[in-house]
Design an enzyme around this catalytic site. Structure first.
Site: not given
Ligand code: MLT
Length: 323
Positions: A251, A280, A298
């Site tokens: 993150r 983001e 991401h």
């Molecule tokens: C997730 O937490 O599943 C990944 O970071 C994918 C996302 O959030 O798009």
């Protein structure tokens, strides 16, 4: 738990989409699925018309949604991180709030390695220059990008040794790297190579204190949830080996971006691979423009295989809930 009639044919809103296989499973089980996106501005009160909502990261489900939507019985995060949902509040209101953490570990772990290979052979830099200068300055570019290193024999520190951390370790061990792991759960983990099947060779990975992992690793990859403050800041970077490589596919903000930029400029950190960013979808220009950061937008969980597994798992959880 907010109750449903037995065998309810649920109305399910997949507000950020769902893989067609997951949608088919839900529809075959008799449920209605809409993949039309309702904007955040219009989600209230529209969400109350649905029994369940599936979200990725774009849709946020906050306290206000749980309060205003007594008909909502289940929220499925199609993915791992649940920072876009007020999970505990929803559960306190009787809503089944869940995610699909099993589905994307391989996809994220392979992206860690993609960044590492790109950094170790300077691919992310040479690719920027080859199209415009490759024909006229081939020899100069060959010299410039001939300073790579091999991953075999290097030590990768893995901070957070859950599913994704362990999958990253599995690939790293297969490449002949040494693994130093740290985690809140301190029992050693048995990692089977190539995967978790009886009879495959296994390596027992001990869990060390974070300080040791930080001090002794050549490469550090973080696999922890967002907790609102950086886990790796200037102090931690100062304790790392000079020339360490940092990877963040977890993150944005788990690695402090301002501290990272200064450590890159001083050479304490040789390079970084970032898939996730503070703020983001509008990351800092300074981060995006730094010549020693390998970047991706991401996409950790965004492989065809992971998206299908996520869709199927989300569908199975919904089907089980409404059965
Ligand atoms: C997730 O937490 O599943 C990944 O970071 C994918 C996302 O959030 O798009």
């Amino acid at each position: 738990m907010r109750t449903s009639k037995i065998n309810i044919m649920a109305k399910i809103l997949a507000n950020d989409g769902i893989h067609p296989t997951g949608q088919r499973l839900l529809e075959e089980a008799g449920h209605t699925v809409s993949t039309d996106t309702i904007s955040m501005d219009d989600l209230l009160p529209a969400l109350n018309e649905w029994d369940a909502v599936i979200v990725r990261s774009a849709t946020k489900i906050r306290q206000v949604h749980f309060d205003a939507c007594p008909n909502l019985k289940m929220v499925v995060r199609a993915g791992v991180g649940m920072d876009n949902i007020d999970v505990e509040y929803g559960r306190s209101k009787g809503v089944n709030v869940t995610n699909t953490p099993e589905a994307s570990s391989r996809s994220v772990a392979e992206l860690v390695m993609a960044h590492l290979f790109s950094i170790s052979r300077l691919l992310y830099q040479s690719h920027l220059h080859m199209p415009s200068r490759g024909a006229a300055e081939f020899k100069a570019l060959k010299k410039q990008y001939s300073k790579g290193f091999e991953l075999e024999g290097k030590t990768i520190g893995i901070i957070g040794f859950g599913r994704i951390g362990q999958e990253t370790a599995r690939i790293a061990l297969g490449l002949g790297m040494n693994v130093l792991a740290t985690d809140l759960i301190t029992e050693p983990r048995e990692i089977r190579i190539p995967r978790d099947e009886e009879g495959n060779p296994s390596v027992l990975v001990p869990i060390f204190p974070m300080e040791r992992v930080i001090r002794e690793s050549d490469i550090i990859s973080v696999h922890v949830p967002a907790v609102g403050k950086a886990l790796i800041g200037a102090e931690e970077m100062a304790q790392m080996k000079a020339g360490v490589v940092l990877i963040n596919t977890a993150r944005g903000g788990v690695i402090d971006e301002a501290a990272l930029l200064s450590a890159l400029d001083s050479g304490q950190v040789a390079a970084a691979g970032l898939d996730v960013f503070v703020n983001e979808p509008s990351p800092s220009e300074a981060v995006l423009g730094h010549p020693r950061i390998s970047l991706s937008p991401h996409i950790g969980a965004s492989t065809a295989e992971a998206q299908e597994k996520i869709g199927v798992l989300a569908a199975e959880k919904l089907i089980a809930h409404f059965a």
